[in-house]
Design a protein around this motif. Structure first.
Motif, PDB file in Angstrom:
ATOM      1  N   PRO A 173      74.469  45.462  20.733  1.00 44.44           N
ATOM      2  CA  PRO A 173      74.291  44.273  21.576  1.00 44.44           C
ATOM      3  C   PRO A 173      75.300  44.173  22.718  1.00 44.44           C
ATOM      4  O   PRO A 173      74.947  43.797  23.837  1.00 44.44           O
ATOM      5  N   LEU A 174      76.562  44.532  22.451  1.00 42.46           N
ATOM      6  CA  LEU A 174      77.582  44.467  23.503  1.00 42.46           C
ATOM      7  C   LEU A 174      77.278  45.425  24.640  1.00 42.46           C
ATOM      8  O   LEU A 174      77.454  45.090  25.818  1.00 42.46           O
ATOM      9  N   ASP A 175      76.821  46.637  24.301  1.00 42.95           N
ATOM     10  CA  ASP A 175      76.490  47.611  25.342  1.00 42.95           C
ATOM     11  C   ASP A 175      75.278  47.170  26.149  1.00 42.95           C
ATOM     12  O   ASP A 175      75.222  47.375  27.366  1.00 42.95           O
ATOM     13  N   VAL A 176      74.295  46.559  25.477  1.00 47.74           N
ATOM     14  CA  VAL A 176      73.125  46.049  26.192  1.00 47.74           C
ATOM     15  C   VAL A 176      73.554  45.005  27.216  1.00 47.74           C
ATOM     16  O   VAL A 176      73.116  45.015  28.374  1.00 47.74           O
ATOM     17  N   LEU A 177      74.445  44.110  26.807  1.00 49.61           N
ATOM     18  CA  LEU A 177      74.922  43.068  27.717  1.00 49.61           C
ATOM     19  C   LEU A 177      75.737  43.651  28.859  1.00 49.61           C
ATOM     20  O   LEU A 177      75.605  43.229  30.018  1.00 49.61           O
TER      21      LEU A 177
END
Length: 313
Positions: free
Chosen positions: A36-40
């Motif tokens: 999720p952090l990389d997607v953001l």
């Protein structure tokens, strides 16, 4: 003018809700390839790059100073930081269809926060409509209670917090739109999201020793298409649309357009992601939408009566 600014404000709200409705599906697709952090981080990197291209190509001059960025930091904790982070984490264990139904509570949360923070009053029918909407969501998850694990419940809680944080942003941003230009607000928020999420993602990779994987997902075409949609449309363009809409219409009225978001997210999740829908999803969604419509219809009636007291008995 043939069309007023108010007309374009409502049109912006419709476009905003349509884009956000599909965004849940693209987040789910992007999460297949990375965290999720990389997607953001990737989402806001593309949003920032696109915003810079627009800035240079159109010759736009911003009226932003460091003090303006600092003034936006508190509200930016709600959106983009907390809103997008809890949304992405919630969608790791929650179907896009159910996420859209929870998102339909946005106007209810907005109305409650406006009543608490801005001392706006509601009548009995509006209070009943609020209860109706909340009962719709509760009905769905009570019916699913036997099939929900801890991860699913955590996803529900995270998405409720995500929706609540956006409601808080709607209320607080209403005042900001009266002081700042829409374009300046949009660039400040994109910049803060770009810095915040890339910082968190880089720290996470450094701790895990996986820095080489930071850009690896971009080599997957579906991931690139997903974060391109999320960055350009569901971040940059929706920030602009929401800021413009909030400059012309009340936060509670703007929140009502999440009905469209709910319908689109349910449709996209069921059709494109093959997520299952059962009768209680439809019953709950109808209760939520009827409640939101009730809140806003009687809000309009109340405003009309206030503006024209001679019509009252």
């Amino acid at each position: 003018m043939i069309f007023s600014r108010r007309f374009f404000a409502y049109l912006s709200a419709v476009l905003f809700s349509t884009i956000i409705g599909f965004s849940f599906m693209f987040v789910k697709l992007a999460l297949r390839y990375t965290s999720p952090l990389d997607v953001l981080a990737d989402r806001f990197t593309l949003a920032f790059l696109f915003s810079m291209i627009i800035l240079l190509a159109a010759g736009i001059r911003l009226s932003i100073h460091l003090r303006d960025v600092l003034r936006f930091l508190p509200i930016s904790l709600l959106n983009p930081c907390f809103y997008f982070l809890t949304q992405a984490l919630g969608l790791t264990s929650l179907p896009a269809t159910e996420a859209g139904i929870i998102q339909a509570l946005l106007p209810i949360f907005t109305l409650l926060l406006a009543a608490f923070l801005l001392k706006e009053k509601t009548n009995g029918i509006q209070k009943f409509s609020i209860v109706l909407s909340v009962s719709g969501v509760l009905f769905i998850f009570l019916m699913m209670g036997g099939h929900l694990g801890e991860a699913r419940w955590l996803g529900i809680l995270l998405f409720i917090l995500s929706t609540l944080s956006y409601a808080g942003y709607n209320v607080l941003a209403r005042a900001m739109t009266q002081k700042y230009r829409m374009i300046d607000m949009t660039y400040i928020m994109i910049f803060i999201g770009f810095i915040s999420f890339n910082f968190m993602a880089l720290i996470n990779h450094l701790i895990q020793g996986t820095l080489s994987q930071y850009v690896q997902p971009f080599f997957h075409p579906l991931f690139f298409i997903s974060v391109l949609y999320l960055g350009v449309f569901a971040s940059f363009i929706t920030f602009f649309l929401s800021n413009f809409a909030l400059s012309e219409i009340q936060a509670s009225k703007f929140g009502a357009f999440t009905n469209l978001t709910t319908i689109i997210s349910i449709f996209s999740g069921a059709v494109f992601l093959n997520e299952n829908l059962y009768y209680y999803h439809y019953v709950g969604a109808v209760l939520v939408i009827l409640g939101v419509i009730g809140v806003n219809i009687f809000s309009v009636i109340r405003e009309s009566e206030t503006a024209n007291p001679k019509n009252q008995l």
